[in-house]
Design an enzyme around this catalytic site. Structure first.
Site, short mmCIF file in Angstrom:
data_model
loop_
_atom_site.label_atom_id
_atom_site.label_comp_id
_atom_site.label_asym_id
_atom_site.label_seq_id
_atom_site.Cartn_x
_atom_site.Cartn_y
_atom_site.Cartn_z
N SER A 10 0.85 -1.20 0.00
CA SER A 10 0.00 0.00 0.00
C SER A 10 0.87 1.24 0.00
CB SER A 10 -0.96 0.00 1.19
OG SER A 10 -0.29 -0.28 2.39
N GLU A 12 0.90 5.46 0.94
CA GLU A 12 0.19 6.50 1.70
C GLU A 12 0.35 7.87 1.05
OE1 GLU A 12 0.32 6.21 6.03
OE2 GLU A 12 0.70 8.37 6.11
N ASP A 103 -2.72 12.60 15.88
CA ASP A 103 -1.69 13.36 16.60
C ASP A 103 -2.38 14.32 17.56
OD1 ASP A 103 0.61 12.25 15.46
OD2 ASP A 103 0.32 13.43 13.64
N PHE A 210 10.61 15.09 10.43
CA PHE A 210 9.54 14.09 10.62
C PHE A 210 9.92 13.10 11.69
CE2 PHE A 210 8.05 14.07 5.93
CZ PHE A 210 6.96 14.85 6.23
N HIS A 260 4.08 -0.97 3.49
CA HIS A 260 3.22 0.22 3.41
C HIS A 260 4.18 1.40 3.23
CE1 HIS A 260 -0.13 2.96 4.30
NE2 HIS A 260 0.71 3.65 5.07
P1 FAD Z 1 -3.24 4.67 20.04
O1 FAD Z 1 -3.27 3.27 19.57
O2 FAD Z 1 -4.44 5.18 20.77
O3 FAD Z 1 -1.95 4.82 20.99
C1 FAD Z 1 -1.52 6.11 21.42
C2 FAD Z 1 -0.70 5.97 22.70
O4 FAD Z 1 -1.57 5.60 23.77
C3 FAD Z 1 0.37 4.87 22.63
O5 FAD Z 1 1.48 5.31 23.39
C4 FAD Z 1 -0.30 3.67 23.30
O6 FAD Z 1 0.65 2.78 23.88
C5 FAD Z 1 -1.13 4.37 24.35
N1 FAD Z 1 -2.35 3.63 24.69
C6 FAD Z 1 -3.21 3.02 23.85
N2 FAD Z 1 -4.23 2.47 24.54
C7 FAD Z 1 -4.00 2.75 25.85
C8 FAD Z 1 -4.70 2.45 27.06
N3 FAD Z 1 -5.84 1.75 27.05
N4 FAD Z 1 -4.17 2.90 28.24
C9 FAD Z 1 -3.00 3.62 28.25
N5 FAD Z 1 -2.30 3.92 27.14
C10 FAD Z 1 -2.81 3.50 25.95
N6 FAD Z 1 -1.94 10.76 12.54
C11 FAD Z 1 -2.90 11.58 12.08
O7 FAD Z 1 -3.24 12.56 12.74
N7 FAD Z 1 -3.51 11.34 10.88
C12 FAD Z 1 -3.20 10.27 10.10
O8 FAD Z 1 -3.77 10.09 9.04
C13 FAD Z 1 -2.18 9.38 10.57
N8 FAD Z 1 -1.84 8.27 9.87
C14 FAD Z 1 -0.94 7.37 10.40
C15 FAD Z 1 -0.69 6.17 9.72
C16 FAD Z 1 0.20 5.23 10.24
C17 FAD Z 1 0.44 3.95 9.49
C18 FAD Z 1 0.87 5.50 11.46
C19 FAD Z 1 1.86 4.52 12.03
C20 FAD Z 1 0.61 6.68 12.16
C21 FAD Z 1 -0.29 7.63 11.65
N9 FAD Z 1 -0.62 8.81 12.32
C22 FAD Z 1 -1.58 9.67 11.83
C23 FAD Z 1 0.06 9.14 13.58
C24 FAD Z 1 -0.75 8.66 14.80
O9 FAD Z 1 -2.00 9.30 14.84
C25 FAD Z 1 0.07 9.04 16.03
O10 FAD Z 1 1.21 8.22 16.11
C26 FAD Z 1 -0.70 9.06 17.33
O11 FAD Z 1 0.14 9.70 18.30
C27 FAD Z 1 -1.07 7.67 17.86
O12 FAD Z 1 -2.04 7.10 17.11
P2 FAD Z 1 -2.50 5.56 17.35
O13 FAD Z 1 -3.65 5.33 16.51
O14 FAD Z 1 -1.33 4.67 17.26
O15 FAD Z 1 -2.95 5.70 18.91
#
Ligand code: FAD
Length: 280
Positions: A10, A12, A103, A210, A260
């Protein structure tokens, strides 16, 4: 190797802002389509960019016959808006989503209803059942806010148990980070495929910026070798493509099921890497 040996590929994109950006994006998509990607994903508000544009870009790509997958985040949207967006994506015929927390800015003190990506995954499954295939993010070098790598993996397990089908990783340059992460995922009982995220290198200054933001490590030797070639863009491009292609080869050796690629909306750096990997 042959493209068909990869289970997943894929690319991005981020939503372009100008009409010229849209034209360039479609040209990039056309050029990368030859690698038969499973989909082009489109970010949502990544790196502080505008949230508008994801839907529009998904529509643009789909209209041109490309398979497009929107990223969806829970940070700042109301549940009503999110529900509406899901219905629109379903009506558009979108089949997969990349589901993220998004973020956070340090000034964000509000506690959203859906705090973590796992909450959003669970909520989507509750609302839409199995209508979408769900991809989630993972971090071979650990998410920067995680308490520890084991806490991060436990949280990833919660996220896949909430209903994720596939994990897509943050980019990294050290293949050991991936093999060690895969082993930890397996030990934690995570059976979903873990697709490594790959960042082709084109601009060293931007890469450093980045990487500082997202917590991806650029090994010292690589940084020094890149900086030594910054004065000659052809030499830099060739060197960078060799380094990233050989990283991919090591990942395949370690059983990575696919790639990806963070294209930054550019075709050439991705073509240079994949051109070195695939024959025929
Ligand atoms: P989560 O899975 O919620 O994790 C965030 C943090 O919280 C981690 O440290 C995790 O360990 C912790 N955590 C999770 N669950 C719990 C819990 N129950 N209790 C305590 N701690 C917990 N960002 C954007 O804004 N837009 C995008 O389109 C975007 N695309 C991305 C695509 C990819 C492939 C990747 C790898 C990242 C992308 N990001 C994007 C960045 C991402 O949003 C950030 O890294 C963000 O800080 C974390 O997102 P996440 O979905 O991994 O969060």
């Amino acid at each position: 190797m042959n493209r068909n040996e990869l289970k997943h590929l894929s690319f991005e994109f981020f939503p372009p802002k100008s009409p010229r950006g849209k034209t360039n994006l479609l040209r990039t998509a056309d050029r990368l389509e030859v690698f038969k990607p499973n989909f082009f994903s489109v970010t949502h508000g990544a790196g502080g960019s505008a949230r508008e544009g994801t839907l529009e870009t998904v529509r643009l790509l789909r209209r041109e016959g490309h398979s497009a997958v929107p990223h969806i985040t829970c940070g700042s949207e109301s549940l009503d808006n999110l529900a509406q967006l899901l219905t629109i994506y379903a009506d558009e015929g979108v089949e997969e989503l990349v589901v993220l927390r998004g973020d956070r800015s340090p000034d964000d003190t509000d506690q959203p209803t859906l705090r973590y990506a796992s909450d959003l995954v669970g909520w989507i499954r509750e609302k839409m059942g199995n209508r979408f295939k769900l991809n989630v993010a993972c971090y071979p070098e650990m998410h920067p806010e995680a308490e520890s790598i084991s806490a991060d993996i436990t949280n990833l397990k919660t996220k896949v148990d909430a209903g994720a089908d596939r994990c897509v990783s943050q980019y990294f340059f050290n293949s050991d980070a991936y093999s060690s992460f895969l082993a930890s995922c397996q030990a934690a009982g995570i059976q979903q495929p873990v697709i490594p995220g790959i960042m082709p290198i084109s601009n060293v200054t931007k890469l450093i910026e980045f990487s500082n933001k997202c917590g991806a490590e650029i090994p010292r030797w690589l940084l020094k070798q890149l900086q030594a070639r910054e004065g000659d863009s052809d030499v830099l491009r060739r060197f960078a493509a060799e380094v990233v292609a050989s990283l991919c080869e090591r990942l395949f050796h370690d059983d990575a099921p696919g790639l990806h690629i963070y294209t930054l909306n550019l075709a050439r750096p991705t073509q240079a890497v994949l051109g070195r990997l695939f024959v025929g």
